[in-house]
Scaffold this active site. Structure first.
Site, PDB file in Angstrom:
ATOM      1  N   SER A   1       8.556   2.872  18.417  1.00 24.53           N
ATOM      2  CA  SER A   1       9.181   4.137  18.039  1.00 24.53           C
ATOM      3  C   SER A   1       9.437   5.001  19.258  1.00 24.53           C
ATOM      4  O   SER A   1       8.708   4.926  20.258  1.00 24.53           O
ATOM      5  CB  SER A   1       8.208   4.863  17.100  1.00 24.53           C
ATOM      6  OG  SER A   1       8.573   6.205  16.938  1.00 24.53           O
ATOM      7  N   ALA A   2      10.436   5.860  19.144  1.00 23.65           N
ATOM      8  CA  ALA A   2      10.723   6.833  20.197  1.00 23.65           C
ATOM      9  C   ALA A   2       9.555   7.784  20.393  1.00 23.65           C
ATOM     10  O   ALA A   2       9.473   8.472  21.408  1.00 23.65           O
ATOM     11  CB  ALA A   2      11.967   7.629  19.836  1.00 23.65           C
TER      12      ALA A   2
ATOM     13  N   LYS B   1       1.390   3.301  18.250  1.00 22.33           N
ATOM     14  CA  LYS B   1       2.629   2.637  18.693  1.00 22.33           C
ATOM     15  C   LYS B   1       2.518   2.283  20.184  1.00 22.33           C
ATOM     16  O   LYS B   1       2.876   1.186  20.606  1.00 22.33           O
ATOM     17  CB  LYS B   1       3.850   3.522  18.429  1.00 22.33           C
ATOM     18  CG  LYS B   1       4.201   3.686  16.956  1.00 22.33           C
ATOM     19  CD  LYS B   1       4.711   2.394  16.342  1.00 22.33           C
ATOM     20  CE  LYS B   1       5.077   2.531  14.879  1.00 22.33           C
ATOM     21  NZ  LYS B   1       5.260   1.236  14.196  1.00 22.33           N
TER      22      LYS B   1
ATOM     23  N   SER C   1       0.834  -1.213   0.000  1.00 23.06           N
ATOM     24  CA  SER C   1       0.000   0.000   0.000  1.00 23.06           C
ATOM     25  C   SER C   1       0.859   1.248   0.000  1.00 23.06           C
ATOM     26  O   SER C   1       0.406   2.321  -0.374  1.00 23.06           O
ATOM     27  CB  SER C   1      -0.937   0.000   1.202  1.00 23.06           C
ATOM     28  OG  SER C   1      -0.186   0.146   2.389  1.00 23.06           O
TER      29      SER C   1
ATOM     30  N   ASN D   1       9.972  13.421   6.202  1.00 21.64           N
ATOM     31  CA  ASN D   1      11.170  13.269   7.030  1.00 21.64           C
ATOM     32  C   ASN D   1      12.342  14.079   6.480  1.00 21.64           C
ATOM     33  O   ASN D   1      12.419  14.377   5.292  1.00 21.64           O
ATOM     34  CB  ASN D   1      11.540  11.790   7.171  1.00 21.64           C
ATOM     35  CG  ASN D   1      10.455  11.007   7.897  1.00 21.64           C
ATOM     36  OD1 ASN D   1       9.816  10.146   7.323  1.00 21.64           O
ATOM     37  ND2 ASN D   1      10.219  11.330   9.150  1.00 21.64           N
TER      38      ASN D   1
ATOM     39  N   PHE E   1      14.782   5.247  17.136  1.00 20.46           N
ATOM     40  CA  PHE E   1      14.890   6.705  17.103  1.00 20.46           C
ATOM     41  C   PHE E   1      14.757   7.125  15.617  1.00 20.46           C
ATOM     42  O   PHE E   1      13.798   6.721  14.989  1.00 20.46           O
ATOM     43  CB  PHE E   1      16.131   7.139  17.899  1.00 20.46           C
ATOM     44  CG  PHE E   1      15.783   7.040  19.378  1.00 20.46           C
ATOM     45  CD1 PHE E   1      15.587   5.797  19.989  1.00 20.46           C
ATOM     46  CD2 PHE E   1      15.494   8.162  20.116  1.00 20.46           C
ATOM     47  CE1 PHE E   1      15.132   5.693  21.306  1.00 20.46           C
ATOM     48  CE2 PHE E   1      15.050   8.071  21.435  1.00 20.46           C
ATOM     49  CZ  PHE E   1      14.870   6.838  22.021  1.00 20.46           C
TER      50      PHE E   1
ATOM     51  N   TYR F   1      -0.878   8.416  15.205  1.00 20.24           N
ATOM     52  CA  TYR F   1       0.165   7.468  14.810  1.00 20.24           C
ATOM     53  C   TYR F   1       0.967   7.030  16.046  1.00 20.24           C
ATOM     54  O   TYR F   1       1.161   5.838  16.300  1.00 20.24           O
ATOM     55  CB  TYR F   1       1.100   8.100  13.759  1.00 20.24           C
ATOM     56  CG  TYR F   1       2.440   7.412  13.656  1.00 20.24           C
ATOM     57  CD1 TYR F   1       2.563   6.200  12.985  1.00 20.24           C
ATOM     58  CD2 TYR F   1       3.576   7.957  14.265  1.00 20.24           C
ATOM     59  CE1 TYR F   1       3.781   5.552  12.922  1.00 20.24           C
ATOM     60  CE2 TYR F   1       4.794   7.314  14.204  1.00 20.24           C
ATOM     61  CZ  TYR F   1       4.903   6.123  13.532  1.00 20.24           C
ATOM     62  OH  TYR F   1       6.106   5.471  13.478  1.00 20.24           O
TER      63      TYR F   1
HETATM   64  C1  WQD Z   1      13.423  15.430  12.246  1.00 21.39           C
HETATM   65  C2  WQD Z   1      13.722  16.885  12.525  1.00 21.39           C
HETATM   66  C3  WQD Z   1      11.915  18.401  12.070  1.00 21.39           C
HETATM   67  C4  WQD Z   1      11.758  17.883   7.747  1.00 21.39           C
HETATM   68  C5  WQD Z   1       9.218  11.155  12.709  1.00 21.39           C
HETATM   69  C6  WQD Z   1       8.111  10.432  13.453  1.00 21.39           C
HETATM   70  C7  WQD Z   1       8.678   9.261  14.187  1.00 21.39           C
HETATM   71  C8  WQD Z   1       9.384   8.339  13.230  1.00 21.39           C
HETATM   72  C9  WQD Z   1      10.403   9.078  12.421  1.00 21.39           C
HETATM   73  C10 WQD Z   1       8.323   6.906  11.588  1.00 21.39           C
HETATM   74  C11 WQD Z   1      12.558  17.621  13.191  1.00 21.39           C
HETATM   75  C12 WQD Z   1      13.090  18.671  11.151  1.00 21.39           C
HETATM   76  C13 WQD Z   1      12.103  17.781   9.081  1.00 21.39           C
HETATM   77  C14 WQD Z   1      12.016  19.100   7.068  1.00 21.39           C
HETATM   78  C15 WQD Z   1      12.987  19.993   9.083  1.00 21.39           C
HETATM   79  N1  WQD Z   1       8.379   7.750  12.432  1.00 21.39           N
HETATM   80  N2  WQD Z   1      12.718  18.810   9.743  1.00 21.39           N
HETATM   81  N3  WQD Z   1      12.641  20.102   7.759  1.00 21.39           N
HETATM   82  O1  WQD Z   1       9.651  14.100  13.453  1.00 21.39           O
HETATM   83  O2  WQD Z   1      11.763  13.294  14.604  1.00 21.39           O
HETATM   84  O3  WQD Z   1      10.157  11.652  13.663  1.00 21.39           O
HETATM   85  O4  WQD Z   1       9.833  10.240  11.828  1.00 21.39           O
HETATM   86  O5  WQD Z   1       7.672   6.313  10.926  1.00 21.39           O
HETATM   87  O6  WQD Z   1       7.678   8.603  14.838  1.00 21.39           O
HETATM   88  O7  WQD Z   1       7.502  11.318  14.360  1.00 21.39           O
HETATM   89  O8  WQD Z   1      11.523  12.975  12.131  1.00 21.39           O
HETATM   90  O9  WQD Z   1      12.677  13.410   9.991  1.00 21.39           O
HETATM   91  O10 WQD Z   1      10.314  14.268  10.305  1.00 21.39           O
HETATM   92  O11 WQD Z   1      12.177  15.342  11.567  1.00 21.39           O
HETATM   93  O12 WQD Z   1      13.532  20.930   9.641  1.00 21.39           O
HETATM   94  O13 WQD Z   1      11.714  19.271   5.860  1.00 21.39           O
HETATM   95  O14 WQD Z   1      13.930  17.553  11.269  1.00 21.39           O
HETATM   96  O15 WQD Z   1      11.315  19.598  12.464  1.00 21.39           O
HETATM   97  O16 WQD Z   1      13.101  18.524  14.113  1.00 21.39           O
HETATM   98  P1  WQD Z   1      10.743  13.121  13.542  1.00 21.39           P
HETATM   99  P2  WQD Z   1      11.642  13.959  10.906  1.00 21.39           P
END
Ligand code: WQD
Length: 341
Positions: free
Chosen positions: A127-128, A156, A36, A202, A181, A152
């Protein structure tokens, strides 16, 4: 006889890397996925990396209890690693029921069928995010889980509880939850990696897509956090390091090494890195300049979170070992591979 591990969601980003590591460690693997949120790119990559053209692939939606049961009934599965699930934080806020229905039903079906067909060992990909915005850093496994910041994240937490309670009530089961993490990077072969659909949520996929010219500019979400450089801090962990943690956890289950019937491990490096440090690290590792700008904070982001991975280091015997430079080079090599360069 080789032990067989079922990898649900095995065609996705983490599942495909875990499949490679399990096969290289000598396990038989059955990959099941409903496709999916992915295509066959990574599964084909897994076959190339391992040189194995015979990895069983089952197209299956684990929300279907009958199909799930048939899978467990027709194969001898010694352990299951459950990745199948929706994972977009923003979408989960827009459509919470879709997330609760999918992520909880699929996991309960897996547990039910595992139980019915003599599969004792269940590993859940947590997940963290279950820590929410923690009061203490780094977080250990006994740091209290705070209220989840999205449906989401709540799925978890709930899946962890479903596993804990199932193991308690059905003594034939045992379970491990691995709390990841921030997994980043790609396999060093550049044959498998993250394949975001549409605009990436991400950070690292957004960085690599900006570097290759698919996106014009990376937005750094907030530089006024109470952190050393004002940008958020995360525990970015190499995807191959993270995948290898699963091999250690599966081995612990299959070799009767568990000290409790339900165990939880943080899977991280133990080192905080800021968004800005990651951007600078990417530029340095790959000898390029990234187009970025400072933007407003993103709703729901916690200022800082990183792991205390001591328990995984001592109990699983696993440790993250890849350098940030290699990890960020692998992410870039994967993006170039996708672009045919
Ligand atoms: C990391 C940092 C953003 C994009 C999430 C989920 C978690 C796990 C992993 C998975 C943050 C900053 C991001 C951008 C930015 N899930 N950022 N500009 O939010 O820590 O974790 O993904 O399935 O459960 O919550 O990861 O990579 O989105 O962000 O500045 O274009 O990068 O603000 O500080 P996050 P992330």
């Amino acid at each position: 006889m080789k032990k067989c591990v079922l990898v649900s969601g095995g065609a996705g980003f983490i599942g495909s890397h875990v499949t490679v590591e399990l096969i290289e460690a000598g396990y038989d693997v059955v990959v099941a996925d409903n496709m999916s949120n992915c295509d066959l790119t990574c599964f084909e990559g897994v076959k190339k990396i391992t040189g194995r053209d015979d990895i069983p692939f089952v197209k299956l939606n684990f929300c279907d209890p009958v199909a799930t049961d048939i899978l467990f009934a027709t194969r001898k599965i010694d352990a299951v690693i459950h990745f199948a699930g929706f994972k977009a934080v923003g979408e989960s806020v827009a459509e919470p029921l879709k997330y609760y229905r999918n992520n909880l039903d699929s996991f309960m079906n897996v547990i039910d069928s595992a139980r019915a067909h003599g599969c004792r060992n269940i590993l859940f990909s947590s997940s963290a995010t279950v820590y929410g915005d923690p009061d203490e850093l780094p977080v250990t496994e006994s740091t209290p889980r705070k209220e989840a910041t999205s449906p989401y994240g709540n799925t978890k937490q709930m899946c962890e509880d479903i596993l804990r309670d199932s193991v308690k009530s059905y003594p034939q089961l045992r379970g491990i939850a691995l709390r990841y993490f921030n997994p980043i990077g790609a396999h060093p072969s550049a044959l498998i990696g993250e394949l975001p659909r549409g605009v990436p949520n991400n950070l690292v996929p957004f960085i690599t897509q900006t570097a290759i010219g698919k996106r014009e500019c990376l937005s750094v979400f907030g530089d006024d956090y109470p952190t050393p450089d004002g940008t958020c801090q995360r525990d970015f962990i190499d995807i191959v390091d993270l995948a290898q943690a699963h091999v250690f956890a599966v081995r612990r289950m299959l070799e009767d090494g568990m000290k409790k019937d339900y165990e939880i491990y943080n899977i991280g490096t133990g080192k905080p890195l800021s968004v800005m440090e990651l951007i600078k690290g990417f530029e340095k590792a790959n000898g390029l300049k990234l187009n970025y700008r400072i933007a407003a904070r993103r709703a729901g982001d916690v200022p800082a979170i990183w792991a205390d991975p001591t328990l995984a280091n001592t109990e699983l015997g696993w440790k993250a070992c890849r350098s940030l430079e290699d990890t960020l080079a692998s992410a870039w090599a994967w993006e170039k591979h996708l672009a045919g360069q």
